[in-house]
Design a protein around this motif. Structure first.
Motif, PDB file in Angstrom:
ATOM      1  N   GLY A 113       0.816  -1.208   0.000  1.00 43.72           N
ATOM      2  CA  GLY A 113       0.000   0.000   0.000  1.00 43.72           C
ATOM      3  C   GLY A 113       0.846   1.252   0.000  1.00 43.72           C
ATOM      4  O   GLY A 113       0.510   2.248  -0.650  1.00 43.72           O
ATOM      5  N   GLU A 114       1.957   1.234   0.724  1.00 46.95           N
ATOM      6  CA  GLU A 114       2.845   2.398   0.753  1.00 46.95           C
ATOM      7  C   GLU A 114       3.420   2.671  -0.638  1.00 46.95           C
ATOM      8  O   GLU A 114       3.506   3.829  -1.070  1.00 46.95           O
ATOM      9  CB  GLU A 114       3.973   2.178   1.750  1.00 46.95           C
ATOM     10  CG  GLU A 114       4.922   3.362   1.868  1.00 46.95           C
ATOM     11  CD  GLU A 114       6.010   3.152   2.898  1.00 46.95           C
ATOM     12  OE1 GLU A 114       6.731   4.122   3.204  1.00 46.95           O
ATOM     13  OE2 GLU A 114       6.144   2.017   3.405  1.00 46.95           O
ATOM     14  N   SER A 115       3.814   1.615  -1.341  1.00 45.73           N
ATOM     15  CA  SER A 115       4.335   1.784  -2.702  1.00 45.73           C
ATOM     16  C   SER A 115       3.275   2.366  -3.626  1.00 45.73           C
ATOM     17  O   SER A 115       3.547   3.287  -4.404  1.00 45.73           O
ATOM     18  CB  SER A 115       4.830   0.438  -3.245  1.00 45.73           C
ATOM     19  OG  SER A 115       5.902  -0.060  -2.478  1.00 45.73           O
ATOM     20  N   ALA A 116       2.056   1.822  -3.540  1.00 48.39           N
ATOM     21  CA  ALA A 116       0.969   2.329  -4.376  1.00 48.39           C
ATOM     22  C   ALA A 116       0.626   3.770  -4.011  1.00 48.39           C
ATOM     23  O   ALA A 116       0.340   4.596  -4.884  1.00 48.39           O
ATOM     24  CB  ALA A 116      -0.265   1.432  -4.230  1.00 48.39           C
ATOM     25  N   TYR A 117       0.664   4.083  -2.714  1.00 43.87           N
ATOM     26  CA  TYR A 117       0.363   5.445  -2.264  1.00 43.87           C
ATOM     27  C   TYR A 117       1.335   6.441  -2.880  1.00 43.87           C
ATOM     28  O   TYR A 117       0.933   7.516  -3.344  1.00 43.87           O
ATOM     29  CB  TYR A 117       0.438   5.519  -0.736  1.00 43.87           C
ATOM     30  CG  TYR A 117       0.236   6.919  -0.202  1.00 43.87           C
ATOM     31  CD1 TYR A 117      -1.033   7.386   0.113  1.00 43.87           C
ATOM     32  CD2 TYR A 117       1.310   7.797  -0.061  1.00 43.87           C
ATOM     33  CE1 TYR A 117      -1.227   8.680   0.565  1.00 43.87           C
ATOM     34  CE2 TYR A 117       1.123   9.089   0.386  1.00 43.87           C
ATOM     35  CZ  TYR A 117      -0.132   9.528   0.696  1.00 43.87           C
ATOM     36  OH  TYR A 117      -0.320  10.821   1.128  1.00 43.87           O
ATOM     37  N   LYS A 118       2.623   6.126  -2.880  1.00 45.00           N
ATOM     38  CA  LYS A 118       3.624   7.047  -3.416  1.00 45.00           C
ATOM     39  C   LYS A 118       3.405   7.310  -4.899  1.00 45.00           C
ATOM     40  O   LYS A 118       3.703   8.402  -5.390  1.00 45.00           O
ATOM     41  CB  LYS A 118       5.020   6.477  -3.179  1.00 45.00           C
ATOM     42  CG  LYS A 118       5.429   6.467  -1.717  1.00 45.00           C
ATOM     43  CD  LYS A 118       6.800   5.834  -1.509  1.00 45.00           C
ATOM     44  CE  LYS A 118       7.203   5.847  -0.051  1.00 45.00           C
ATOM     45  NZ  LYS A 118       8.520   5.190   0.168  1.00 45.00           N
ATOM     46  N   VAL A 119       2.875   6.322  -5.607  1.00 47.91           N
ATOM     47  CA  VAL A 119       2.662   6.478  -7.047  1.00 47.91           C
ATOM     48  C   VAL A 119       1.364   7.220  -7.349  1.00 47.91           C
ATOM     49  O   VAL A 119       1.334   8.104  -8.210  1.00 47.91           O
ATOM     50  CB  VAL A 119       2.650   5.100  -7.739  1.00 47.91           C
ATOM     51  CG1 VAL A 119       2.319   5.250  -9.228  1.00 47.91           C
ATOM     52  CG2 VAL A 119       4.004   4.410  -7.576  1.00 47.91           C
ATOM     53  N   TYR A 120       0.283   6.888  -6.631  1.00 48.00           N
ATOM     54  CA  TYR A 120      -1.037   7.377  -7.015  1.00 48.00           C
ATOM     55  C   TYR A 120      -1.638   8.438  -6.083  1.00 48.00           C
ATOM     56  O   TYR A 120      -2.550   9.153  -6.499  1.00 48.00           O
ATOM     57  CB  TYR A 120      -2.025   6.196  -7.095  1.00 48.00           C
ATOM     58  CG  TYR A 120      -1.618   5.142  -8.090  1.00 48.00           C
ATOM     59  CD1 TYR A 120      -1.761   5.359  -9.452  1.00 48.00           C
ATOM     60  CD2 TYR A 120      -1.072   3.927  -7.664  1.00 48.00           C
ATOM     61  CE1 TYR A 120      -1.376   4.400 -10.374  1.00 48.00           C
ATOM     62  CE2 TYR A 120      -0.685   2.958  -8.582  1.00 48.00           C
ATOM     63  CZ  TYR A 120      -0.838   3.199  -9.936  1.00 48.00           C
ATOM     64  OH  TYR A 120      -0.451   2.254 -10.839  1.00 48.00           O
ATOM     65  N   CYS A 121      -1.176   8.542  -4.853  1.00 50.67           N
ATOM     66  CA  CYS A 121      -1.865   9.382  -3.861  1.00 50.67           C
ATOM     67  C   CYS A 121      -1.051  10.563  -3.344  1.00 50.67           C
ATOM     68  O   CYS A 121      -1.621  11.551  -2.874  1.00 50.67           O
ATOM     69  CB  CYS A 121      -2.305   8.538  -2.666  1.00 50.67           C
ATOM     70  SG  CYS A 121      -3.145   6.991  -3.104  1.00 50.67           S
ATOM     71  N   HIS A 125      -2.214  14.150  -1.439  1.00 47.38           N
ATOM     72  CA  HIS A 125      -2.191  14.068   0.015  1.00 47.38           C
ATOM     73  C   HIS A 125      -0.802  14.279   0.614  1.00 47.38           C
ATOM     74  O   HIS A 125      -0.662  14.293   1.829  1.00 47.38           O
ATOM     75  CB  HIS A 125      -2.751  12.721   0.473  1.00 47.38           C
ATOM     76  CG  HIS A 125      -4.214  12.557   0.205  1.00 47.38           C
ATOM     77  ND1 HIS A 125      -5.186  13.150   0.987  1.00 47.38           N
ATOM     78  CD2 HIS A 125      -4.881  11.889  -0.773  1.00 47.38           C
ATOM     79  CE1 HIS A 125      -6.389  12.835   0.517  1.00 47.38           C
ATOM     80  NE2 HIS A 125      -6.232  12.079  -0.555  1.00 47.38           N
ATOM     81  N   GLY A 126       0.210  14.431  -0.240  1.00 48.65           N
ATOM     82  CA  GLY A 126       1.559  14.673   0.257  1.00 48.65           C
ATOM     83  C   GLY A 126       2.342  13.388   0.440  1.00 48.65           C
ATOM     84  O   GLY A 126       1.775  12.315   0.698  1.00 48.65           O
ATOM     85  N   ALA A 127       3.674  13.490   0.333  1.00 48.02           N
ATOM     86  CA  ALA A 127       4.529  12.312   0.456  1.00 48.02           C
ATOM     87  C   ALA A 127       4.395  11.658   1.822  1.00 48.02           C
ATOM     88  O   ALA A 127       4.509  10.441   1.955  1.00 48.02           O
ATOM     89  CB  ALA A 127       5.986  12.687   0.188  1.00 48.02           C
ATOM     90  N   PRO A 136      -7.275  16.204   2.513  1.00 53.07           N
ATOM     91  CA  PRO A 136      -7.215  15.861   3.941  1.00 53.07           C
ATOM     92  C   PRO A 136      -5.891  15.231   4.372  1.00 53.07           C
ATOM     93  O   PRO A 136      -5.253  14.497   3.608  1.00 53.07           O
ATOM     94  CB  PRO A 136      -8.368  14.860   4.103  1.00 53.07           C
ATOM     95  CG  PRO A 136      -9.266  15.109   2.943  1.00 53.07           C
ATOM     96  CD  PRO A 136      -8.389  15.550   1.823  1.00 53.07           C
ATOM     97  N   ASN A 137      -5.515  15.521   5.607  1.00 52.03           N
ATOM     98  CA  ASN A 137      -4.406  14.848   6.267  1.00 52.03           C
ATOM     99  C   ASN A 137      -4.867  13.437   6.611  1.00 52.03           C
ATOM    100  O   ASN A 137      -5.955  13.245   7.164  1.00 52.03           O
ATOM    101  CB  ASN A 137      -4.046  15.633   7.535  1.00 52.03           C
ATOM    102  CG  ASN A 137      -2.863  15.055   8.276  1.00 52.03           C
ATOM    103  OD1 ASN A 137      -2.424  13.940   8.013  1.00 52.03           O
ATOM    104  ND2 ASN A 137      -2.349  15.810   9.217  1.00 52.03           N
ATOM    105  N   LEU A 138      -4.050  12.440   6.302  1.00 49.95           N
ATOM    106  CA  LEU A 138      -4.430  11.051   6.545  1.00 49.95           C
ATOM    107  C   LEU A 138      -3.759  10.477   7.787  1.00 49.95           C
ATOM    108  O   LEU A 138      -3.885   9.282   8.053  1.00 49.95           O
ATOM    109  CB  LEU A 138      -4.085  10.194   5.327  1.00 49.95           C
ATOM    110  CG  LEU A 138      -4.690  10.659   4.003  1.00 49.95           C
ATOM    111  CD1 LEU A 138      -4.239   9.755   2.866  1.00 49.95           C
ATOM    112  CD2 LEU A 138      -6.199  10.713   4.073  1.00 49.95           C
ATOM    113  N   ASN A 139      -3.051  11.318   8.531  1.00 48.19           N
ATOM    114  CA  ASN A 139      -2.333  10.848   9.713  1.00 48.19           C
ATOM    115  C   ASN A 139      -3.104  11.064  11.022  1.00 48.19           C
ATOM    116  O   ASN A 139      -2.752  10.487  12.042  1.00 48.19           O
ATOM    117  CB  ASN A 139      -0.993  11.577   9.842  1.00 48.19           C
ATOM    118  CG  ASN A 139      -0.060  11.247   8.703  1.00 48.19           C
ATOM    119  OD1 ASN A 139       0.390  10.114   8.564  1.00 48.19           O
ATOM    120  ND2 ASN A 139       0.250  12.234   7.877  1.00 48.19           N
ATOM    121  N   ASP A 140      -4.108  11.945  10.995  1.00 48.80           N
ATOM    122  CA  ASP A 140      -4.780  12.291  12.246  1.00 48.80           C
ATOM    123  C   ASP A 140      -6.070  11.488  12.424  1.00 48.80           C
ATOM    124  O   ASP A 140      -6.362  10.575  11.656  1.00 48.80           O
ATOM    125  CB  ASP A 140      -5.063  13.801  12.302  1.00 48.80           C
ATOM    126  CG  ASP A 140      -5.886  14.280  11.113  1.00 48.80           C
ATOM    127  OD1 ASP A 140      -6.647  13.466  10.547  1.00 48.80           O
ATOM    128  OD2 ASP A 140      -5.782  15.457  10.753  1.00 48.80           O
TER     129      ASP A 140
END
Length: 287
Positions: A113-121, A125-127, A136-140
């Motif tokens: 998921g992290e690999s896909a996130y870096k490519v598509y998201c 949403h930021g690195a 939106p922030n996805l960490n909170d």
């Protein structure tokens, strides 16, 4: 036979060359260095014979071994894909929530998921998934559409306000500027700002509270904590999607911005979307 000339200072024989009174000492290279140099020449010749080396117009000499770094890479990638296919198949065949019950699958899904996130998201949403204005922030712990693994999966799968997907998340705030007076908008903005401790004017609070209770609680909740089923964010925690402060809140009440997110299910496939959901859920804010 001419007699060899010896330099008086160093005691070393000269080559006989002289430039403007400067003479060159005859100091040969060490034997080990010469043999190493000759060895590199031999190695280069052998390498050029065995491997692709000499550039040609449309390629290079192939070498008698027929080696190809691209072919080797393709084999390594194929081997890696084969090794992970078992995990992908398991994830594809189970509910996304069940992935979290299996530690091995969870680790695999987080990495994938992290690999896909870096490519598509990451573009939106930021690195670091910290978000930006309108994204939106996805960490909170603040989730517009809910932060459970199933809700995150649904949001990634179908997107938000994505017209091409019939199951997309849909929620829009009316433009109160079309039927409210400017003072009403400002009073409500001051009241909303007060809910999270932002700077505000006490003189507007009574009117703003009345307007909020009559017009906004149906979506944002009586405590302004938001309602995920409607995509209505919390207004009492100083986490702002389009900026905090009275001016930014007034602008959003007057003519609200509505972001959109594409649906990824059809583009990436179910297994990748589940891995993305698990990764986002693992960032720290998943419910």
């Amino acid at each position: 036979m001419s007699k060899k000339e010896i330099d008086e200072i160093s005691g070393v024989e000269t080559t006989g060359h002289e430039w403007d009174g400067i003479k060159e000492l005859n100091t040969p290279m060490p034997r080990w260095w010469l043999w190493t140099f000759y060895g590199t020449i031999v190695w280069a010749v052998i390498y050029c014979i065995l491997y692709p080396a000499i550039p040609l117009i449309n390629g290079a000499t192939p070498g008698i071994l027929g080696y190809s770094s691209r072919a080797e890479l393709a084999q390594n990638v194929a081997a890696a894909d084969e090794a992970k296919q078992e995990f992908v198949s398991q994830i594809n065949d189970m509910e996304v929530g069940a992935v979290l019950d299996n530690s091995d699958l969870t680790r695999f899904a987080v990495a994938g998921g992290e690999s896909a996130y870096k490519v598509y998201c990451s573009q939106c949403h930021g690195a670091g998934a910290e978000g930006a204005v309108g994204f939106p922030n996805l960490n909170d712990d603040e989730w517009i559409w809910g932060g459970t693994i199933d809700e995150i999966y649904a949001t990634i799968s179908h997107g938000v306000r994505y017209e091409a997907d019939d199951d997309t998340r849909v929620g829009e705030m009316p433009a109160f500027g079309e039927f409210w007076e400017r003072d009403q908008i400002r009073a409500t903005a001051h009241y909303v700002a007060s809910l999270s401790g932002d700077e505000h004017d006490e003189a507007y609070l009574e009117e703003g509270k009345t307007l909020f209770e009559e017009n906004c609680t149906a979506c944002h909740g009586e405590d302004a904590g938001g309602i995920a089923e409607l995509g209505a964010p919390s207004l009492n925690d100083a986490i702002w999607l389009y900026g905090g402060g009275v001016e930014a809140i007034s602008a959003q009440i007057n003519n609200p911005q509505h972001g959109a997110m594409p649906a990824w299910q059809e583009r990436l496939g179910d297994a990748t979307v589940k891995q993305l959901a698990v990764y986002v859920h693992s960032l720290g804010g998943g419910q």
